[in-house]
Design an enzyme around this catalytic site. Structure first.
Site, short mmCIF file in Angstrom:
data_model
loop_
_atom_site.label_atom_id
_atom_site.label_comp_id
_atom_site.label_asym_id
_atom_site.label_seq_id
_atom_site.Cartn_x
_atom_site.Cartn_y
_atom_site.Cartn_z
N LYS A 123 72.12 54.25 32.21
CA LYS A 123 72.60 55.18 33.25
C LYS A 123 71.44 55.46 34.20
O LYS A 123 70.64 56.37 33.99
CB LYS A 123 73.10 56.47 32.59
CG LYS A 123 73.96 57.30 33.49
CD LYS A 123 74.57 58.48 32.74
CE LYS A 123 76.06 58.51 32.89
NZ LYS A 123 76.70 59.68 32.29
N ASP B 99 82.61 57.08 23.27
CA ASP B 99 83.75 57.99 23.05
C ASP B 99 83.79 59.13 24.05
O ASP B 99 82.82 59.43 24.73
CB ASP B 99 83.65 58.61 21.65
CG ASP B 99 82.57 59.68 21.57
OD1 ASP B 99 81.43 59.41 22.03
OD2 ASP B 99 82.86 60.80 21.10
N ASP C 218 70.85 57.56 28.50
CA ASP C 218 71.23 58.57 29.49
C ASP C 218 69.98 59.38 29.86
O ASP C 218 69.18 58.93 30.67
CB ASP C 218 72.35 59.43 28.89
CG ASP C 218 73.00 60.38 29.88
OD1 ASP C 218 72.46 60.52 31.00
OD2 ASP C 218 74.04 60.98 29.56
C1 PRP Z 1 75.16 59.34 22.78
C2 PRP Z 1 74.76 57.89 22.84
C3 PRP Z 1 73.28 57.94 22.69
C4 PRP Z 1 72.90 59.25 23.38
C5 PRP Z 1 72.41 58.94 24.75
O1 PRP Z 1 75.26 59.72 21.45
O2 PRP Z 1 75.35 57.14 21.80
O3 PRP Z 1 72.87 57.99 21.34
O4 PRP Z 1 74.09 60.03 23.44
O5 PRP Z 1 72.06 60.09 25.42
P1 PRP Z 1 70.57 60.51 25.75
O6 PRP Z 1 69.88 59.30 26.36
O7 PRP Z 1 70.78 61.62 26.76
O8 PRP Z 1 69.88 60.99 24.51
P2 PRP Z 1 76.15 60.93 20.93
O9 PRP Z 1 75.25 62.07 20.56
O10 PRP Z 1 77.25 61.23 21.91
O11 PRP Z 1 76.74 60.36 19.57
P3 PRP Z 1 77.63 59.07 19.25
O12 PRP Z 1 76.72 57.86 19.38
O13 PRP Z 1 78.06 59.31 17.84
O14 PRP Z 1 78.79 59.01 20.22
#
Ligand code: PRP
Length: 180
Positions: free
Chosen positions: A130, A159, A102
């Protein structure tokens, strides 16, 4: 389809085919020296488990938990390593497996950390990229299955408030579910 889903973005069949194709590419690219495959929990757990079964190499497996904080456009946001690797990666190829790229804050920090440990190489395999996101760095996925836009996607590991991870497809959540 789940009642909270607006539409299915990627079906079970599409995901299966994409993961299979990705596994084949990774197998070819690392034929000479299998990588340590590092899953970033929790979101990657289903993608990781399917992907490793499509990689025809004897790879070591490890996991990390990284939590990031901060707004999308602040590159100095904090990334906290909640669970670190058990494996010594020095001199080894590392392939990070992530559910979604992201802002790239999480993976920028994780990749820097692993490079500092003298890994031979660190590459990234993301299920979803993304492409519309504002990135905190110029980090890119070396491998990816699908591009997504600025939509709230869940399923196949992803999730909302810890729900929907077990869906077999990836779908867009109905706005009324998260707009409160
Ligand atoms: C989400 C996803 C990535 C991160 C991506 O993790 O799994 O690790 O966000 O976002 P970024 O590129 O903006 O850093 P989250 O913290 O929601 O934890 P999870 O994997 O336990 O759902």
């Amino acid at each position: 389809m789940h009642a909270d889903a607006e539409r299915i973005l990627f079906s079970e069949e599409e995901i299966k085919n994409a993961v299979k194709a990705l596994g084949k590419r990774i197998t070819e690219d690392y034929m000479d020296e299998p990588p340590i495959i590092v899953g970033i929990l929790k979101g990657s757990f289903i993608f990781m488990s399917d992907l490793v079964r499509e990689i025809g190499l004897n790879c070591d497996i490890d996991f990390m938990i990284a939590k990031s904080y901060g707004s999308a456009t602040v590159s100095s946001g904090t990334v906290n390593i909640v669970k670190d690797l058990d494996t010594d990666i020095s001199g080894r190829h590392v392939l990070i497996v992530e559910d979604i790229l992201d802002t790239a804050r999480t993976l920028t920090a994780v990749k820097d950390l692993l490079m500092d440990r003298s890994a031979k190489s660190v590459k990234i395999a993301a299920l979803l990229d993304k492409v519309t996101a504002e990135r905190v760095s110029d980090l890119k996925a070396d491998y990816r299955c699908f591009e997504v836009g600025n939509e709230f996607v869940v399923g196949y590991g992803l999730d909302f408030a810890e729900k929907y991870r077990g869906l077999k497809y990836i779908c867009v959540l109905r706005p009324e579910i998260y707009e409160h």
